[in-house]
Design an enzyme around this catalytic site. Structure first.
Site, PDB file in Angstrom:
ATOM      1  N   SER A   1     -39.076 -18.302 -43.366  1.00  0.00           N
ATOM      2  CA  SER A   1     -37.905 -18.988 -42.830  1.00  0.00           C
ATOM      3  C   SER A   1     -38.180 -20.489 -42.700  1.00  0.00           C
ATOM      4  CB  SER A   1     -37.563 -18.373 -41.469  1.00  0.00           C
ATOM      5  OG  SER A   1     -36.645 -19.155 -40.773  1.00  0.00           O
TER       6      SER A   1
ATOM      7  N   LYS B   1     -36.988 -23.729 -45.850  1.00  0.00           N
ATOM      8  CA  LYS B   1     -36.153 -24.897 -45.545  1.00  0.00           C
ATOM      9  C   LYS B   1     -36.930 -26.183 -45.779  1.00  0.00           C
ATOM     10  CE  LYS B   1     -35.418 -23.022 -41.580  1.00  0.00           C
ATOM     11  NZ  LYS B   1     -35.074 -22.304 -40.373  1.00  0.00           N
TER      12      LYS B   1
HETATM   13  N1  URA Z   1     -37.897 -21.385 -36.753  1.00  0.00           N
HETATM   14  C1  URA Z   1     -37.342 -21.058 -37.944  1.00  0.00           C
HETATM   15  O1  URA Z   1     -36.768 -21.899 -38.627  1.00  0.00           O
HETATM   16  N2  URA Z   1     -37.432 -19.782 -38.354  1.00  0.00           N
HETATM   17  C2  URA Z   1     -38.066 -18.833 -37.650  1.00  0.00           C
HETATM   18  O2  URA Z   1     -38.128 -17.706 -38.103  1.00  0.00           O
HETATM   19  C3  URA Z   1     -38.640 -19.185 -36.417  1.00  0.00           C
HETATM   20  C4  URA Z   1     -38.540 -20.471 -35.989  1.00  0.00           C
END
Ligand code: URA
Length: 438
Positions: A187, A191
């Site tokens: 995750s 990004k």
């Molecule tokens: N921050 C994120 O962007 N994803 C997660 O899974 C946990 C914290």
């Protein structure tokens, strides 16, 4: 290993402890992005991953598939190294706000895509939005223009970047599957690696106010993040930092902006600057802009003493539509109706300031949100917080509570009274910079 075709086959393979093939992982991520998997199927696989874990290869495959679920920004036309930092979230953690301009002032572009606060931790976007007019929803084109002009852009996640994460995170949030190292890793990195950066520095926090309270778990997460990002071709390091007491002396959106501007003016609290320099040094070392930690530190200090970091901050605020007058006139930031000191009931030393207790008090005041769609009150929070080890006299302020609601003020006062412990012996703060990984 053969590849399963249907969601139920892929789910069953992970349920039984199997290793998913890259094709199966891509099918899952495609299913999250284009809606071809039902929410219950996505959730079932998320739970199977939560319970069974993933190998390093599977985690890298998941990260890559999620990163490529949308656009990967191409910033190669920007003729400067590009670095970002990410914090797993803490209480009073305003470091991004002043570190990004410090790094930009050292000749490294900072394309930073940040999040909003959720749960007990604050978010960089909420803090920035307390500056009147400041826009965090830039398009990718505007983001690139802003980077070309100032070497610095702090924006929110766009629909084009890692859309699979948006879908999967929302499901994880409501299915008890957030605290999984492979899922967190994919995750965060999907990004960050879609931003178009060259290198990444991570601030992985542990302690009462952190998302991963347990240090062993936090280290495990840091190691996984560094291993996956490095395997994907992005030099990455993680700094393991303590989050027992809030960082700095303010918690709350506009209040943290004021403290961050103080950092840029050379008056930042010692703990906040220690974390800032530790992360900044790694950003300059990884990009090769500095060859040693000492040189990196000197460059970062010079960005403050020469005022170049503050100028970068002003340029960023102007470029993103904000009112730069807040830099010299903090009263232009949202102000709370009541500013009430919490007095020490006795003389003594500060033994502990429970970051989680302070965060919950700030949340009660309205500084954070319980659900993603909740609004935040930018003006409220806590300032002038005492630090562990400091001497206080009876009747002296332990902090100032900024509130817009009388009932919330009374409750926050009681909560803060419990969060701050005064005793005969001075408490000893945990070592702030615990370990460097990578
Ligand atoms: N921050 C994120 O962007 N994803 C997660 O899974 C946990 C914290």
């Amino acid at each position: 290993m053969s590849t399963a075709l249907f969601p139920q086959q892929i789910i069953a393979r992970k349920r039984d402890g199997g290793v998913l093939t890259p094709t199966e992982i891509q099918s899952f991520v495609r299913g999250a992005t284009d809606g071809s998997w039902a929410d219950y199927q996505l959730s079932a696989l998320l739970m199977a991953i939560f319970l069974r874990g993933m190998t390093a290869e599977e985690t890298a495959g998941l990260t890559s598939a999620m990163m490529h679920s949308g656009i990967v920004a191409d910033l190669s036309s920007l003729r400067m190294p590009k670095a970002d930092k990410h914090s797993t979230g803490g209480v009073g953690d305003k470091v991004s706000l002043h570190l990004a301009p410090m790094i930009a002032a050292c000749g490294v572009a900072v394309p930073m895509i940040s999040g909003r606060g959720l749960g007990h931790t604050g978010g960089t976007l909420d803090k920035l939005e307390s500056i009147p007019g400041f826009l965090v929803n830039l398009s990718l084109g505007e983001y690139r223009t802003q980077l070309e002009k100032t070497g610095l852009a702090l924006i929110g996640q766009t629909a084009e970047l890692a859309p699979a994460d948006k879908k999967l995170y929302a499901l994880r949030d409501v299915t008890g599957t957030v605290e999984s190292i492979p899922l967190i890793c994919a995750s965060i990195l999907s990004k960050k690696l879609a931003e178009g950066i060259d290198v990444l520095v991570l601030d992985v926090k542990f302690g009462r106010g952190a998302f991963m309270a347990d240090k062993t778990k936090a280290r495990e997460l840091a190691q996984a993040l560094v291993a996956v990002a490095t395997a994907m071709g992005k030099p990455t390091r993680a700094v393991l930092t303590a989050m027992e007491e809030p960082l700095g002396r303010t918690v709350g959106n506009a209040l943290e902006v004021i403290e961050s501007i103080d950092c840029l003016k050379g008056h930042g609290p010692a703990d906040t600057m220690e974390v800032t320099y530790a992360l900044g040094e790694q950003m300059l070392l990884l990009t090769g802009v500095a060859k040693t930690k000492e040189v990196a530190r000197a460059q970062l200090e010079a960005s403050i003493t020469r005022g170049t970091a503050l100028e970068k901050f002003r340029a960023m605020v102007t470029g993103q539509g904000g009112d730069t007058r807040v830099v010299d006139e903090p009263a232009r930031l949202p102000q709370a109706r009541w500013k009430v000191p919490l007095m020490a009931a006795r003389a003594g030393f500060v033994q502990s300031v429970d970051a989680m207790g302070v965060a919950l008090a700030a949340l009660r005041l309205g500084a954070g949100r319980a659900k993603a769609a909740d609004p935040v009150d930018h003006a409220v929070g806590v300032s002038g917080l005492v630090k562990i080890g400091e001497r206080v006299e009876a009747g002296a302020p332990l902090c100032v509570i900024h509130a817009n609601d009388e009932a919330a003020l009374a409750e926050a006062k009681a909560m803060l009274g419990k969060a701050i412990t005064i005793g005969d012996a001075a408490g000893i703060a945990l070592k702030l910079i615990d370990e460097l990984i990578g």
